[in-house]
Write an enzyme that holds these catalytic residues in place. Structure first.
Site, mmCIF file in Angstrom:
data_model
loop_
_atom_site.group_PDB
_atom_site.id
_atom_site.type_symbol
_atom_site.label_atom_id
_atom_site.label_comp_id
_atom_site.label_asym_id
_atom_site.label_seq_id
_atom_site.Cartn_x
_atom_site.Cartn_y
_atom_site.Cartn_z
ATOM 1 N N ARG A 26 -2.846 -11.341 2.005
ATOM 2 C CA ARG A 26 -2.311 -10.079 1.489
ATOM 3 C C ARG A 26 -2.243 -10.128 -0.036
ATOM 4 O O ARG A 26 -1.792 -11.109 -0.608
ATOM 5 C CB ARG A 26 -0.908 -9.832 2.051
ATOM 6 C CG ARG A 26 -0.937 -8.912 3.253
ATOM 7 C CD ARG A 26 0.437 -8.451 3.634
ATOM 8 N NE ARG A 26 1.198 -9.460 4.325
ATOM 9 C CZ ARG A 26 2.370 -9.919 3.910
ATOM 10 N NH1 ARG A 26 2.928 -9.458 2.798
ATOM 11 N NH2 ARG A 26 3.009 -10.836 4.600
ATOM 12 N N TYR A 54 -9.513 -8.183 4.257
ATOM 13 C CA TYR A 54 -8.474 -8.968 4.952
ATOM 14 C C TYR A 54 -7.503 -8.019 5.665
ATOM 15 O O TYR A 54 -7.007 -7.047 5.064
ATOM 16 C CB TYR A 54 -7.725 -9.865 3.950
ATOM 17 C CG TYR A 54 -6.554 -10.547 4.608
ATOM 18 C CD1 TYR A 54 -6.752 -11.576 5.529
ATOM 19 C CD2 TYR A 54 -5.247 -10.129 4.358
ATOM 20 C CE1 TYR A 54 -5.674 -12.170 6.171
ATOM 21 C CE2 TYR A 54 -4.165 -10.725 4.995
ATOM 22 C CZ TYR A 54 -4.388 -11.743 5.900
ATOM 23 O OH TYR A 54 -3.328 -12.318 6.550
ATOM 24 N N LYS A 103 0.566 -3.822 8.100
ATOM 25 C CA LYS A 103 1.637 -3.831 7.109
ATOM 26 C C LYS A 103 1.694 -2.534 6.308
ATOM 27 O O LYS A 103 2.693 -2.230 5.672
ATOM 28 C CB LYS A 103 1.477 -5.042 6.196
ATOM 29 C CG LYS A 103 1.692 -6.355 6.943
ATOM 30 C CD LYS A 103 3.014 -6.314 7.637
ATOM 31 C CE LYS A 103 3.420 -7.475 8.502
ATOM 32 N NZ LYS A 103 2.566 -8.528 8.880
ATOM 33 N N SER A 157 5.739 -14.954 6.848
ATOM 34 C CA SER A 157 4.461 -15.417 7.392
ATOM 35 C C SER A 157 4.349 -16.928 7.272
ATOM 36 O O SER A 157 4.778 -17.499 6.276
ATOM 37 C CB SER A 157 3.311 -14.803 6.611
ATOM 38 O OG SER A 157 3.589 -13.480 6.331
ATOM 39 N N CYS A 168 5.812 -19.263 9.022
ATOM 40 C CA CYS A 168 7.058 -20.017 9.151
ATOM 41 C C CYS A 168 7.459 -20.167 10.627
ATOM 42 O O CYS A 168 8.640 -20.250 10.943
ATOM 43 C CB CYS A 168 8.168 -19.345 8.360
ATOM 44 S SG CYS A 168 7.871 -19.392 6.595
ATOM 45 N N ALA A 181 -6.472 -18.723 7.698
ATOM 46 C CA ALA A 181 -7.454 -18.266 8.693
ATOM 47 C C ALA A 181 -6.695 -17.803 9.944
ATOM 48 O O ALA A 181 -5.596 -18.291 10.224
ATOM 49 C CB ALA A 181 -8.398 -19.405 9.040
HETATM 50 C C1 SPV Z 1 1.950 -11.508 7.729
HETATM 51 O O1 SPV Z 1 1.462 -12.021 6.709
HETATM 52 O O2 SPV Z 1 3.166 -11.288 7.854
HETATM 53 C C2 SPV Z 1 1.087 -11.167 8.853
HETATM 54 C C3 SPV Z 1 -0.334 -11.103 8.624
HETATM 55 O O3 SPV Z 1 1.562 -10.871 9.901
HETATM 56 S S1 SPV Z 1 -0.726 -9.779 7.635
HETATM 57 O O4 SPV Z 1 -1.565 -8.892 8.424
HETATM 58 O O5 SPV Z 1 -1.438 -10.317 6.523
HETATM 59 O O6 SPV Z 1 0.469 -9.081 7.228
HETATM 60 MN MN MN Z 2 3.671 -10.429 9.678
#
Ligand code: SPV
Ligand code: MN
Length: 635
Positions: free
Chosen positions: A96, A232, A241, A283, A285, A399
């Site tokens: 992200r 991504y 998100k 994320s 964790c 990944a």
């Molecule tokens: C996170 O980073 O909290 C995720 C993956 O669940 S993402 O789609 O990158 O937000």
């Molecule tokens: Mn998440």
């Protein structure tokens, strides 16, 4: 209807065929048509295809994704691999992008201090310019989804335009289709919408060329997100998100919660009951692996909507139907359920792992790393470095794998229940090497909100930037809370107060380390914390009251470790893990206070708890003259 047709007439018949037009008209929704018209003429795709809920349409996305090279087939039936853009280890599209995710703020509007913001007019001008012609030569998919179960009071509809078939395919694994639900809108504009383009592509596999133009602009006023020059999923998939940010804004004006929660069905042995836990962890964790604990059932692993329900409980739904999980460290010992799921035939997308002879390899999979193969940097050999001489690992630490929850042996039978499931427990966790014990129950509901609000976590590879830096992560939701944090906390408090059966709240920490930097717990120990918490929510265990919350008794954990993990849990381990680290906790309080001082309208209850907790900790320090106090002292 004629007005509606006139709106579409601007799109060339070479670009959209009659079948797609008919599918759009059948929705009878002028708002959808206006959006399609506006963004098709701006982004200029060479083709527009409307995808309904039919298997034929959904299969088209899946197979065409392979034809255009956004995914390639792997050896196991149904498995494919996708790569996101990469230039160097510090300049890539493998996570992200918080820096280029900005909330558009109308003149004079509230600017959340923890998020990036931009003046709405200025931001729109910039991103719309970047979008001009961004889909040239690409096919644009028009997709309809339902965030939440169909026919449910919880759910919100979403329209997605994207020129990435990987995005479309991922969304089919992760979300419920919603074309038929859109018809039920009867022409209203009660939906979110998301425009995404990978922008100009380069290479084979094709990846975003101009990462410097990556923008993810969240327009709360318009109920939409515009995302360009990225692939991504955390940046590109509208429904993940990006929609969470819009939902938090909506929920905070109403009486419900939109949260970064997993949903887990907990099934304690020998007790004929299921209790549901939701949990927020930043994320990487342990969030997905908690949601996938052996012997339990999963409803969701990432995003949840909660509402007070007629039975006096909060009810919760997973707004997704799949998992986009971190693959690092998934191996048969530590994550047996996930391992079995992603190593057997089923529709699964791997991203940013190494492939060799049709097999995917990732960090921590327990296998020998091949000497060479293909990864996110192209052809890869052991020791390969980027242009800054930084070593390129065989797979990216962020990944991922993408699968449908229904495919899992542990899918909860109520996954699609339009009434959701009742919430008995809330867990908040972080990556904290030296402060919080592995599990701690809040003193009451308000203190539970405080525990969530005070999560700190060391940063991981799930977002761009340095790793291992301690950051505040209120409810593991900070990146997404687009309303004033103080208001968000007060909404939480009020939400619980409305409930007859308020969930019990627990802080969890799987990452405690000793002086030598060695983890104090095994990966599966969390099962014991979860079962203990479930027992507490039914009054099965006594607990030790400390000034900062309730902790388990040694005897109960000893039994749980034996019964669930076949392990001897020693008193020494317990004493080390559950000591109350007074000095560290006082420092943490200071950091929390500093952060919240920057926020507007932080509710009084929060400051009362901060002040009380500080006083109690100072008293303890005075009484014991020690930095750490063993758990037995509180018996
Ligand atoms: C996170 O980073 O909290 C995720 C993956 O669940 S993402 O789609 O990158 O937000
Ligand atoms: Mn998440």
């Amino acid at each position: 209807m004629d007005v509606v047709k006139n709106l579409l007439i601007n799109i060339d018949s070479d670009v959209i065929d009659q079948e797609s037009l008919d599918k759009l008209y059948a929705l009878n929704n002028e708002h959808v048509l206006k959006i399609v018209n506006e963004f098709v003429s701006r982004c200029k795709p060479s083709k527009v295809t409307v995808i309904t809920d039919s298997q034929e349409d959904i299969d088209y996305v899946r197979y065409h994704c392979i034809e255009i090279g956004e995914e390639s087939k792997l050896e196991i039936e149904g498995h494919t691999i996708h790569y996101d853009g990469f230039v160097t280890m510090s300049n890539h599209d493998q996570a992200r992008d918080k820096g280029n995710t900005r909330i558009l703020i109308p003149k004079g509007g509230y600017k959340p201090p923890a998020l990036n913001t931009i003046d709405r007019d200025e931001g729109l001008k910039e991103v719309l310019e970047f979008m001009d012609g961004c889909m040239e030569g690409h096919e644009c998919l028009i997709r309809f989804f339902c965030l939440g179960p169909k026919n449910s009071r919880f759910s919100i509809l979403a329209l997605q335009l994207t020129d990435s078939f990987y995005v479309g395919h991922s969304e089919d694994l992760l979300y419920r289709s919603g074309y038929e639900e859109f018809k039920k809108l009867k022409g209203s504009n009660e939906f979110f919408y998301f425009i995404h383009s990978s922008g100009e592509l380069i290479g084979d596999p094709p990846v975003t060329k101009n990462l410097d133009k990556r923008r993810i602009y969240v327009d709360l006023e318009g109920g939409r997100v515009l995302s360009v020059c990225n692939q991504y999923a955390g940046n590109s998939l509208g429904l993940k998100k990006l929609a969470l940010r819009l939902a938090i804004n909506k929920a905070n004006k109403e009486d419900w919660l939109a949260e970064h929660y997993f949903i887990l069905g907990v099934h304690p042995k020998g007790k004929k009951r299921v209790s549901y836990a939701v949990g927020a962890y930043p994320s990487a964790c342990g969030k997905t692996s908690t949601a996938m604990l052996p012997g339990q059932t999963i409803v969701g692993d990432d995003i949840a909507y909660l509402r007070p329900w007629d039975d006096g409980y909060a009810h919760v739904v997973n707004i997704e139907r799949g998992i986009f999980g971190i693959i690092k460290d998934v191996n048969p010992e530590d994550d047996p359920v996930i391992w079995d799921t992603i190593t057997t035939p089923r529709e699964t997308i791997f991203s940013n792992v190494l492939t060799k002879n049709g097999k995917p390899y990732w960090i921590g999979d327990g296998r020998e790393i091949p000497e060479s193969g293909f990864n996110f940097s192209g052809q890869w050999n052991k020791g390969k470095t980027d242009e800054n001489q930084k070593e390129i690992p065989h797979a990216h630490p962020n990944a991922r794998y993408t699968v449908r929850i229904e495919e899992l042996s542990n899918a909860d039978p109520d996954l699609h229940n339009p009434d959701g499931v009742p919430v008995h427990m809330i867990f908040y966790g972080g990556r904290d090497s030296d402060t919080m014990p592995p599990v701690l129950e809040s003193l009451d509901w308000e203190h539970g909100v405080f525990l969530g609000a005070s999560i700190e976590s060391e940063t991981t590879s799930a977002t761009l930037g340095a790793e291992g830096v301690r950051k505040h992560q209120p409810m593991a939701n900070l990146d997404f809370v687009v309303v004033p944090l103080g208001k968000y906390l007060e909404n939480h408090r009020k939400f619980g107060k409305r409930l007859e059966h308020c969930p019990k709240v627990f802080a969890m920490n799987y990452f405690l380390k000793n002086q030598d930097g060695k983890y104090l717990n095994g990966m599966l120990d969390k099962l014991c914390w979860v079962i203990w918490a479930e027992g507490r929510s039914h009054g099965d265990y006594e607990a030790i009251k400390t000034p900062v919350g309730y902790i388990p008794k040694y005897e109960d954990l000893k039994e749980l470790f034996k019964e669930y993990l076949g392990k001897d849990y020693t008193k020494e381990d317990y004493m080390e893990q559950f000591e109350i680290r007074v000095t560290k906790l006082l420092k943490k309080l200071e950091r929390i206070e500093m952060m919240y001082r920057k926020e507007e309208c932080v509710p009084d209850f929060f400051w009362t708890i901060v002040n009380e907790e500080r006083e109690k900790l100072l008293n303890l320090k005075e009484k014991y003259q020690k930095e750490e106090i063993p758990p037995d002292e509180f018996l």
